[in-house]
Design an enzyme around this catalytic site. Structure first.
Site, PDB file in Angstrom:
ATOM      1  N   ARG A 108      27.311  50.868   8.794  1.00  0.00           N
ATOM      2  CA  ARG A 108      26.162  51.748   9.014  1.00  0.00           C
ATOM      3  C   ARG A 108      26.642  53.079   9.559  1.00  0.00           C
ATOM      4  O   ARG A 108      27.357  53.111  10.562  1.00  0.00           O
ATOM      5  CB  ARG A 108      25.232  51.046  10.020  1.00  0.00           C
ATOM      6  CG  ARG A 108      23.853  51.593  10.040  1.00  0.00           C
ATOM      7  CD  ARG A 108      22.952  50.691  10.836  1.00  0.00           C
ATOM      8  NE  ARG A 108      23.211  50.724  12.272  1.00  0.00           N
ATOM      9  CZ  ARG A 108      22.271  50.571  13.187  1.00  0.00           C
ATOM     10  NH1 ARG A 108      21.027  50.357  12.817  1.00  0.00           N
ATOM     11  NH2 ARG A 108      22.569  50.596  14.464  1.00  0.00           N
ATOM     12  N   THR A 112      23.187  58.844  10.332  1.00  0.00           N
ATOM     13  CA  THR A 112      22.035  58.695   9.420  1.00  0.00           C
ATOM     14  C   THR A 112      21.447  57.286   9.471  1.00  0.00           C
ATOM     15  O   THR A 112      20.334  57.057   9.010  1.00  0.00           O
ATOM     16  CB  THR A 112      22.462  58.959   7.963  1.00  0.00           C
ATOM     17  OG1 THR A 112      23.405  57.946   7.588  1.00  0.00           O
ATOM     18  CG2 THR A 112      23.115  60.325   7.812  1.00  0.00           C
ATOM     19  N   ASP A 204      26.266  45.554  19.842  1.00  0.00           N
ATOM     20  CA  ASP A 204      26.871  45.668  18.512  1.00  0.00           C
ATOM     21  C   ASP A 204      27.526  44.331  18.152  1.00  0.00           C
ATOM     22  O   ASP A 204      28.527  43.936  18.762  1.00  0.00           O
ATOM     23  CB  ASP A 204      27.913  46.804  18.520  1.00  0.00           C
ATOM     24  CG  ASP A 204      28.460  47.050  17.124  1.00  0.00           C
ATOM     25  OD1 ASP A 204      28.987  46.099  16.509  1.00  0.00           O
ATOM     26  OD2 ASP A 204      28.349  48.191  16.643  1.00  0.00           O
ATOM     27  N   ASP A 207      31.304  44.337  17.125  1.00  0.00           N
ATOM     28  CA  ASP A 207      32.182  44.605  18.272  1.00  0.00           C
ATOM     29  C   ASP A 207      32.261  43.386  19.198  1.00  0.00           C
ATOM     30  O   ASP A 207      33.334  43.063  19.728  1.00  0.00           O
ATOM     31  CB  ASP A 207      31.656  45.802  19.084  1.00  0.00           C
ATOM     32  CG  ASP A 207      31.922  47.117  18.371  1.00  0.00           C
ATOM     33  OD1 ASP A 207      32.638  47.114  17.352  1.00  0.00           O
ATOM     34  OD2 ASP A 207      31.387  48.151  18.834  1.00  0.00           O
TER      35      ASP A 207
HETATM   36  C1  PRP Z   1      25.690  46.066  11.793  1.00  0.00           C
HETATM   37  C2  PRP Z   1      25.108  44.714  11.420  1.00  0.00           C
HETATM   38  C3  PRP Z   1      24.386  45.005  10.139  1.00  0.00           C
HETATM   39  C4  PRP Z   1      23.855  46.392  10.379  1.00  0.00           C
HETATM   40  C5  PRP Z   1      22.408  46.291  10.745  1.00  0.00           C
HETATM   41  O1  PRP Z   1      26.811  46.322  11.040  1.00  0.00           O
HETATM   42  O2  PRP Z   1      26.083  43.705  11.284  1.00  0.00           O
HETATM   43  O3  PRP Z   1      25.204  44.964   8.989  1.00  0.00           O
HETATM   44  O4  PRP Z   1      24.609  46.943  11.476  1.00  0.00           O
HETATM   45  O5  PRP Z   1      21.827  47.538  10.859  1.00  0.00           O
HETATM   46  P1  PRP Z   1      20.716  48.059   9.840  1.00  0.00           P
HETATM   47  O6  PRP Z   1      19.732  46.930   9.679  1.00  0.00           O
HETATM   48  O7  PRP Z   1      20.126  49.236  10.545  1.00  0.00           O
HETATM   49  O8  PRP Z   1      21.388  48.412   8.551  1.00  0.00           O
HETATM   50  P2  PRP Z   1      27.757  47.591  11.287  1.00  0.00           P
HETATM   51  O9  PRP Z   1      27.372  48.699  10.370  1.00  0.00           O
HETATM   52  O10 PRP Z   1      27.793  47.914  12.751  1.00  0.00           O
HETATM   53  O11 PRP Z   1      29.158  47.093  10.758  1.00  0.00           O
HETATM   54  P3  PRP Z   1      30.143  45.943  11.314  1.00  0.00           P
HETATM   55  O12 PRP Z   1      29.512  44.619  10.962  1.00  0.00           O
HETATM   56  O13 PRP Z   1      31.368  46.193  10.529  1.00  0.00           O
HETATM   57  O14 PRP Z   1      30.322  46.117  12.790  1.00  0.00           O
HETATM   58  N1  URA Z   2      23.783  46.545  14.485  1.00  0.00           N
HETATM   59  C1  URA Z   2      24.186  45.833  15.564  1.00  0.00           C
HETATM   60  O1  URA Z   2      25.293  45.293  15.583  1.00  0.00           O
HETATM   61  N2  URA Z   2      23.350  45.766  16.617  1.00  0.00           N
HETATM   62  C2  URA Z   2      22.127  46.316  16.619  1.00  0.00           C
HETATM   63  O2  URA Z   2      21.397  46.196  17.625  1.00  0.00           O
HETATM   64  C3  URA Z   2      21.732  47.047  15.487  1.00  0.00           C
HETATM   65  C4  URA Z   2      22.578  47.146  14.425  1.00  0.00           C
END
Ligand code: PRP
Ligand code: URA
Length: 212
Positions: A108, A112, A204, A207
């Site tokens: 994400r 944006t 997150d 993380d």
């Molecule tokens: C996080 C989560 C989802 C997304 C959700 O991933 O695991 O994929 O955010 O947010 P949204 O509903 O607003 O799209 P992230 O982009 O942080 O990637 P990661 O899993 O690699 O940490």
């Molecule tokens: N992605 C995450 O990992 N946590 C949130 O709260 C939203 C998006």
């Protein structure tokens, strides 16, 4: 407060809620968080697989013959949205060890909040399989909506989306885009904050699983 549509299931099982509470606690470290995510994936997976198609076949127990239930082939596909989806994937594979596994790399954009696709690897014969997409967080739903579109483009028609936490805003948007997809979640939380994080949430997810 969201009036959840019929195709949204919030799993209120006390075991799952207990694990979720431990995961929400900021003091819970990655090694425990990751183990809990896998266990949560098993419990959510039981609900997500409730409508898998089955057939009857005669077998013999040591005592008598009977008509027994088996899952139809081909095996379901579990599609993980990288990275955090892999935490739930581990749990799904505990209960569906012969599932085909797909990966969709999606991150994400912090400004944006739109998803950026960086990798796609889906199993063959998606049209014939029940597909379970896993990602712990449905926040704005941008990633979930895009992942579901890619899975549909690959031919899938029977799809369940599994997440641990969902924001009411995300559920609404997801449902508008994919009203035919069943959504299974461990909790419908209160709201998103101005940065697109789920409140109260757990932070997150990626993380916290991987200690980054
Ligand atoms: C996080 C989560 C989802 C997304 C959700 O991933 O695991 O994929 O955010 O947010 P949204 O509903 O607003 O799209 P992230 O982009 O942080 O990637 P990661 O899993 O690699 O940490
Ligand atoms: N992605 C995450 O990992 N946590 C949130 O709260 C939203 C998006």
């Amino acid at each position: 407060m969201l009036n959840a549509p019929n195709n949204v299931v919030e799993v209120k099982h006390p075991l799952l809620q207990h694990k979720l509470s431990l995961m929400r606690d900021k003091k819970t470290r990655s090694v425990i968080f990751r183990a809990l995510m896998k266990e949560a994936g098993m419990i959510l997976g039981v609900e997500a697989t409730k409508e898998l198609k089955s057939y009857e076949k005669n077998i013999s127990t040591p005592l008598e013959d009977m008509s027994a239930t088996f899952l139809k082939e081909p095996e379901p596909a579990v599609v993980s949205i990288l990275r955090a989806g892999n935490g739930l994937l581990e749990g799904l594979l505990q209960i569906l060890p012969s599932a085909a596994v797909g990966f969709l790399g999606m991150s994400r954009d912090h400004d944006t909040l739109k998803p950026i696709d960086y990798y796609q690897n889906l199993p063959a014969n998606m049209a014939d399989r029940s597909v379970i997409i896993v990602d712990p967080m449905l926040a704005t739903a941008g990633s979930g909506i895009e992942a579901t579109r890619l899975v549909k483009d690959a031919g899938a028609t029977t799809i369940t989306f599994v997440c641990l936490l969902a924001a009411p805003e995300g559920i609404k948007k997801f449902n508008e885009s994919h009203p035919d997809v069943r959504l299974v979640t461990g909790s419908i939380d209160r709201q998103l904050n101005e940065k697109g994080y789920i409140l109260p949430g757990l932070g997150d997810a990626g993380d916290r699983i991987y200690g980054t």
